[in-house]
Design an enzyme around this catalytic site. Structure first.
Site, short mmCIF file in Angstrom:
data_model
loop_
_atom_site.label_atom_id
_atom_site.label_comp_id
_atom_site.label_asym_id
_atom_site.label_seq_id
_atom_site.Cartn_x
_atom_site.Cartn_y
_atom_site.Cartn_z
CG HIS A 38 -31.35 -27.79 -48.00
ND1 HIS A 38 -32.18 -28.24 -48.51
CD2 HIS A 38 -30.65 -27.80 -46.49
CE1 HIS A 38 -31.98 -29.81 -47.72
NE2 HIS A 38 -31.12 -30.07 -46.43
CD GLU A 107 -30.13 -33.37 -47.21
OE1 GLU A 107 -30.52 -33.79 -47.77
OE2 GLU A 107 -29.74 -31.99 -46.37
#
Length: 321
Positions: A38, A107
Site C-alpha cells: 500500500h 485500489e
C-alpha cells in the site's frame, strides 16, 4: 491440511518491526507469509504505509524457511508491469525460491498518487490481464517489446532471472476476475470464503491450483480491548470490494464506516483469546476449498503476544482442520 499463514501488514507497523514480526512468525511455525503493498493505510489510526518491496527484501535475508508473497501488488498504475517483473525476479533470487507474486487490479487508495486517474473496474481487469502477459514474457527471458492497449514495453530484459520464476497469483472478487485468474494464474487469491469464487476459478482452468484466503483476527486476553482495537483499525474490512476499491483515501474510509459499531465488528472478526472462535472463522475457508489461509493480527504493537499465543495454542488447533 490447510496451511496457516502470517500477514505482514505494512499499514500497521514500521518496516523494521515488520521484518522482526515475520522472523517471529517463522519461529512460531507459520507455514507461509504474505505482505500488503500500500501507499496509504485504510484508516489514519493504522498509521503506517512503508514500501513493501524493501520490507520483503529485508525479510528474505532475515528468514530462512518461511515463504513470502505479495497480497497483493497492483501492476498497472503505480507500478509498470515491467518493473514488477524485475522486482519479483529479484525477490525470488534473494529468498532462494520462496517468493510468490500476488497480483490484483488495485485500489484507488494507493494508485491515485501517480495522478493517472482511476479506471472503471472492467478496464482495470483488462490492464491486469495485459500486465500479466508482460510479466510472463519477461520471466521467459530475452528481450521483450510490447505495444498493447494499455502498456508499452521497449526492448526490456531481465538480466537476473531465477531458475524457477515466481508463481503468479491473481486476486478475485467476481466471475470476470475468476475467469482471468483461471486462464493466467498459478494460484488464486481471495479475502472472502465464498465457494462460488473457487468453483468459478476451477471452471475457468484453476482446478488443482493453490487457493489462498485471508482472515483478520484480533487477539488479546482482554476481549473488550480487542474489539475496540479491531473497530478502531479494521472496521472498513466488511465494506466489500466494490466499496473498498473506490475510496480515494483514509478520510473516505472513515466516512464510509462512521456508522459501523464495535459490536458489528465483533460479529465479523474473531476478537479475544478464544481459539475455537478463530477455528470456526477459518472453517468456511476450508469448506470452500481454500488450501491456505493467511491470518491478520490487528494492531502493530500487539504482534509479539499474538505470535506466542499462536505457537502455543492457535496453530495446533488450526492444523487439525
Amino acid at each position: 491440511m490447510v496451511q496457516i499463514g502470517y500477514t505482514m501488514m505494512t499499514e500497521q507497523a514500521g518496516p523494521r518491526e515488520l521484518v522482526a514480526h515475520v522472523v517471529g512468525a517463522e519461529r512460531a511455525g507459520f507455514d507461509f507469509s504474505v505482505t500488503s503493498d500500500h501507499y496509504f493505510p485504510w484508516l489514519e489510526s493504522q498509521g503506517h504505509a512503508s514500501y513493501a518491496w524493501s520490507v520483503l527484501g529485508a525479510a528474505a535475508q532475515a528468514t530462512e524457511r518461511i515463504p513470502l508473497m505479495t497480497y497483493v501488488t497492483c501492476p498497472t498504475t503505480r507500478y509498470h508491469p515491467a518493473v514488477v517483473a524485475q522486482k519479483a525476479a529479484t525477490m525470488q533470487l534473494l529468498s532462494q525460491g520462496r517468493f510468490r507474486l500476488g497480483l490484483g487490479s488495485g485500489e484507488n487508495l494507493n494508485e491515485h498518487v501517480v495522478g493517472g486517474g482511476w479506471p472503471a473496474a472492467h478496464v482495470r481487469l483488462e490492464m491486469l490481464e495485459e500486465a500479466v502477459e508482460i510479466i510472463r514474457s519477461l520471466f521467459a527471458g530475452g528481450n521483450v517489446n510490447h505495444h498493447g492497449v494499455h502498456f508499452e514495453v521497449e526492448n526490456a530484459r531481465l538480466w537476473d532471472l531465477p531458475d524457477t520464476v515466481p508463481p503468479i497469483g491473481v486476486a478475485v472478487s467476481g466471475d470476470r476476475s475468476c475467469e482471468l485468474a483461471g486462464h493466467v494464474a498459478d494460484l488464486v487469491i481471495a479475502t472472502e470464503p465464498r465457494p462460488g469464487l473457487i468453483s468459478a476459478f476451477d471452471r475457468y482452468g484453476g482446478t488443482g491450483k493453490p487457493r489462498v484466503g485471508q482472515l483478520p483476527i484480533c487477539y488479546d486476553i482482554d476481549r473488550d480491548a480487542a474489539i475496540a482495537r479491531a473497530h478502531d483499525q479494521f472496521r472498513w474490512f466488511g465494506s466489500g470490494w466494490p466499496v473498498n476499491s473506490e475510496q480515494p483515501g483514509p478520510a473516505g474510509f472513515a466516512g464510509a464506516t462512521q456508522f459501523v459499531r464495535p459490536e458489528d465488528v465483533a460479529r465479523s472478526i474473531p476478537c479475544g483469546d478464544d481459539v475455537d472462535a478463530v477455528a470456526e472463522a477459518v472453517r468456511p475457508y476450508v469448506d470452500a476449498g481454500f488450501t491456505e489461509v493467511a491470518l491478520i493480527q490487528i494492531g502493530g504493537e500487539h504482534q509479539e503476544p499474538y505470535l506466542e499465543w499462536a505457537e502455543q495454542k492457535l496453530l495446533p488447533v488450526l492444523r487439525e482442520l
